[in-house]
Write a protein that holds these residues in place. Sequence first.
Motif: not given
Length: 263
Positions: A167-173
């Motif tokens: 779905h083309d969103y960012e993941l932030v860890a």
Amino acid sequence: MPMLGLGTWQNKDLDQCADSVEAALDLGYRHVDTAQIYRNEKGVGEGIAAADVDREDVFLATKVWIDQLAPEDVKRSTDESLEKLGTEYLDLLYVHWPAKAYDPEGTMAAFSDLVDDGKIERIGVSNFEPHHVDEAAEVLGEYPFANQVEIHPLLQQEELRAHAEEHDYELVAYSPLARGKVFDVPEVVDVAEKHDVSPAQVSLAWLRAKDITAIPKATSTDHIEDNFGSLSLDLDEEDVAAIDAIETTDRRVNPDFGPDAWN
């Protein structure tokens, strides 16, 4: 959004927080992450103001706490955050957890209003499972910009990573070093020794290899500099495969109000 940011969780001493933010920005960081519940937004703002970096060059994110997620509270508490941070806008505002006062329709509508008002530039969510992200997207008419979750070599989040890619969103860890546990993981230590770097740098470089942004918390200059050094480390396919193959799972953040699937 810069792929390495400074996390500020538990950095509650406002002077120390300001010093850490200033040091990180002067070193080269351009992404700072905080939250209302951290109670350090004022220190973060003071650190940004003190650094020799223009505000528009800093990617600044904060999060709305779970008891402030009713529409009227979202707007009021965000105004308070802006005042504490000493800024007219946020680059990214997150829903901290899908819990307590969170209602997809009302909460997300309030976030959209903040975008329209020019107070935030991007909408994010945090600690959302895929179905929570889908619900938020239905209300927004598009997927949130980012989902901030716990990710590290001991919690690799394959399902969330696949959903984010689809779905083309960012993941932030957050907790990208597993709150220090990566220092005891043999596979991570072996890669660190191979490259003559710290296990922290290996964990952060592994996340970057997965196109995941990391926001490790650091207060001392030594740790701030060591984490920044991960940007110069490129893992090879063998390194990445060794970490991918880790079978141990260790979730470090699991509050009672977290998603049911975690408990």
